[in-house]
Design an enzyme around this catalytic site. Structure first.
Site, PDB file in Angstrom:
ATOM      1  N   TYR A 130     -81.207  50.037  81.049  1.00 13.10           N
ATOM      2  CA  TYR A 130     -80.394  49.833  79.862  1.00 13.10           C
ATOM      3  C   TYR A 130     -79.262  48.856  80.135  1.00 13.10           C
ATOM      4  O   TYR A 130     -78.198  49.223  80.626  1.00 13.10           O
ATOM      5  CB  TYR A 130     -79.927  51.184  79.302  1.00 13.10           C
ATOM      6  CG  TYR A 130     -81.089  51.855  78.617  1.00 13.10           C
ATOM      7  CD1 TYR A 130     -82.175  52.312  79.377  1.00 13.10           C
ATOM      8  CD2 TYR A 130     -81.173  51.937  77.249  1.00 13.10           C
ATOM      9  CE1 TYR A 130     -83.286  52.860  78.765  1.00 13.10           C
ATOM     10  CE2 TYR A 130     -82.282  52.495  76.633  1.00 13.10           C
ATOM     11  CZ  TYR A 130     -83.331  52.950  77.399  1.00 13.10           C
ATOM     12  OH  TYR A 130     -84.430  53.472  76.791  1.00 13.10           O
ATOM     13  N   LYS A 183     -92.132  56.931  88.467  1.00  9.29           N
ATOM     14  CA  LYS A 183     -93.254  56.007  88.666  1.00  9.29           C
ATOM     15  C   LYS A 183     -93.122  55.429  90.084  1.00  9.29           C
ATOM     16  O   LYS A 183     -93.148  54.210  90.298  1.00  9.29           O
ATOM     17  CB  LYS A 183     -93.203  54.904  87.583  1.00  9.29           C
ATOM     18  CG  LYS A 183     -94.397  53.962  87.549  1.00  9.29           C
ATOM     19  CD  LYS A 183     -95.599  54.521  86.836  1.00  9.29           C
ATOM     20  CE  LYS A 183     -96.758  53.539  86.912  1.00  9.29           C
ATOM     21  NZ  LYS A 183     -98.002  54.069  86.328  1.00  9.29           N
ATOM     22  N   ASP A 216     -96.868  58.212  83.346  1.00 13.98           N
ATOM     23  CA  ASP A 216     -97.983  58.014  82.406  1.00 13.98           C
ATOM     24  C   ASP A 216     -98.786  59.308  82.241  1.00 13.98           C
ATOM     25  O   ASP A 216     -99.175  59.678  81.133  1.00 13.98           O
ATOM     26  CB  ASP A 216     -98.878  56.817  82.772  1.00 13.98           C
ATOM     27  CG  ASP A 216     -98.935  56.527  84.254  1.00 13.98           C
ATOM     28  OD1 ASP A 216     -98.290  57.246  85.042  1.00 13.98           O
ATOM     29  OD2 ASP A 216     -99.631  55.580  84.649  1.00 13.98           O
ATOM     30  N   ASP A 240     -85.667  58.527  77.467  1.00 13.76           N
ATOM     31  CA  ASP A 240     -85.520  58.095  76.075  1.00 13.76           C
ATOM     32  C   ASP A 240     -86.865  58.234  75.357  1.00 13.76           C
ATOM     33  O   ASP A 240     -86.965  58.815  74.268  1.00 13.76           O
ATOM     34  CB  ASP A 240     -85.039  56.628  76.080  1.00 13.76           C
ATOM     35  CG  ASP A 240     -84.602  56.141  74.707  1.00 13.76           C
ATOM     36  OD1 ASP A 240     -84.582  56.938  73.761  1.00 13.76           O
ATOM     37  OD2 ASP A 240     -84.294  54.937  74.599  1.00 13.76           O
ATOM     38  N   ASP A 244     -88.329  61.497  72.590  1.00 15.87           N
ATOM     39  CA  ASP A 244     -88.851  61.297  71.227  1.00 15.87           C
ATOM     40  C   ASP A 244     -90.241  61.928  71.109  1.00 15.87           C
ATOM     41  O   ASP A 244     -90.572  62.549  70.093  1.00 15.87           O
ATOM     42  CB  ASP A 244     -88.958  59.799  70.880  1.00 15.87           C
ATOM     43  CG  ASP A 244     -87.676  59.245  70.240  1.00 15.87           C
ATOM     44  OD1 ASP A 244     -86.590  59.799  70.520  1.00 15.87           O
ATOM     45  OD2 ASP A 244     -87.746  58.255  69.479  1.00 15.87           O
TER      46      ASP A 244
HETATM   47 MG    MG Z   1     -84.141  56.838  71.717  1.00 14.74          MG
END
Ligand code: MG
Ligand code: NAI
Length: 353
Positions: A130, A183, A216, A240, A244
């Site tokens: 980010y 990962k 994954d 993030d 969701d």
């Molecule tokens: Mg988000």
């Protein structure tokens, strides 16, 4: 007790109204002495003072332990404001809110893809990919030529250890299991460092079951066997995305509550964005914003050993569960026909009863 309310953009003002009414109902019932103070951030602040996160509001947040932040619709900001830190970026950065805590669970009466799940994603909130959160100066994204864009990813030992500790401490209050998602097979240095630090912290928590899953496979396992996860700890971007996914499995993004926390303070903010497609239409589900606020009250009650506030937070959660259990109260995202305002009225009644 003062609570700073920052409605934000898109559906922010509508869901904030519901939360404000819920807090007022809670205040009358429990005598908390709440003082709810509203300030503009986001587009409203850009229009007023040319900045999405005005300095005086930032200074007020610093002096106010409890802040409830609405979504920032930064994609809708005018071009000159898009390079400025959005309210969420500014607040997470200024107060080093390193832990983004995002619970998702199935609930009676709520239609969901998952049959049964009750997990919390603990997302590292200050590092990773980010760009705006990485640097002392400059940005972690750049374009060497107009045809080439690059981005940096930051992982540190301390950043990894503190989020790991937050996850293991949380697991002690739940079903005592932590899964680290990474990962490290491909990002051997960055994810490799994160994984090895989380593993090392795990050694201090022999009472907690611990395993790791590659991201994954996690995206798949979350759909097939969400019930096998309790606390999931991961880096910024994976957290993030997976949060969701988890919210959607449990019934929808409108249910995704979250707080951003450091060891000293927490800020409530739903996991979803400003939902411009439904803004101003009385269609938004205020639940995620309400859950975030409820989590903030609970967090503050635990930090301060405040039993009355803890009781109020518990009551708010139970009232919300009751309202959501009745499909007659469901907003359109849950397949219902109830508007944001009517949902808010039902909740205020349930809190008062
Ligand atoms: Mg988000
Ligand atoms: P979004 O989360 O705003 O919306 C995605 C979809 O979910 C839309 O169809 C929306 O209608 C629906 N949805 C979201 N929250 C809902 C709710 N409470 N009730 C009912 N339906 C809901 O994500 P999107 O569209 O990708 O982003 C829109 C804006 O929000 C962008 O400017 C983005 O930068 C910003 N954003 C801000 C965040 C924050 O402030 N924390 C987080 C994510 C996005």
């Amino acid at each position: 007790m003062k609570i700073l309310i920052l409605p934000g953009d898109g559906i922010g003002p509508e869901i904030t109204e519901v939360t404000t009414a819920a807090l007022e109902a809670l205040d009358s019932r429990f005598g908390l002495g709440l003082e709810l103070v509203r300030r503009d951030v986001g587009l409203a602040a850009i229009k007023a003072v040319g900045h999405p996160m005005p300095d005086d509001v930032m200074a007020e947040i610093e002096k106010t332990p409890l802040t409830v932040l609405g979504p920032a619709g930064s994609m809708e900001y005018p071009p000159e404001a898009r390079t400025l830190p959005s309210p969420s970026m500014a607040i997470r950065g200024a107060f080093d809110l390193y832990a983004n805590i995002r619970p998702s669970r199935t609930r009676p009466g709520i239609p969901s893809v998952a049959k049964e799940m009750d997990l919390v994603i603990v997302r590292e909130n200050t590092e990773g990919f980010y760009a705006a959160r990485l640097m002392h100066e400059g940005r972690g994204e750049f374009m060497p030529t107009p045809e080439m864009a690059m981005s940096l990813r930051k992982i540190t030992v301390e950043g990894s250890r503190r989020i790991a500790r937050a996850a293991f401490e949380l697991a002690r209050t739940r079903r005592r299991k932590v899964t680290v998602v990474h990962k490290a097979n491909v990002f051997r240095m960055t994810d490799g460092l994160f994984l090895s630090e989380v593993r090392s912290v795990a050694e201090d928590y022999a009472d907690i079951e611990f395993d790791d899953v590659i991201v994954d496979a996690m995206a798949a396992r979350l759909i097939r066997h969400p019930e096998t996860f309790d606390v999931v700890v991961t880096t910024n971007m994976f957290g993030d995305i997976l949060s969701d996914e988890a919210a959607e499995l449990a019934g929808g993004l409108g249910l995704g509550g979250s707080i951003n926390a450091s060891d000293e303070r927490a800020v409530a903010q739903a996991a979803h964005g400003s939902a411009p497609d439904i803004a101003g239409q009385d269609k938004a589900n205020p639940t995620a914003h309400l859950i975030s606020t409820q989590m903030l009250l609970q967090w503050t009650a635990i930090q301060g050993g405040d039993n009355q506030l803890a009781a109020a937070a518990q009551h708010m959660e139970a009232a919300l569960d009751d309202v959501l259990a009745d499909p007659a109260n469901h907003t359109p995202d849950l397949g219902g026909g109830t508007g944001t305002r009517a949902f808010g009225e039902a909740l205020a009644r349930a809190i008062a009863e």
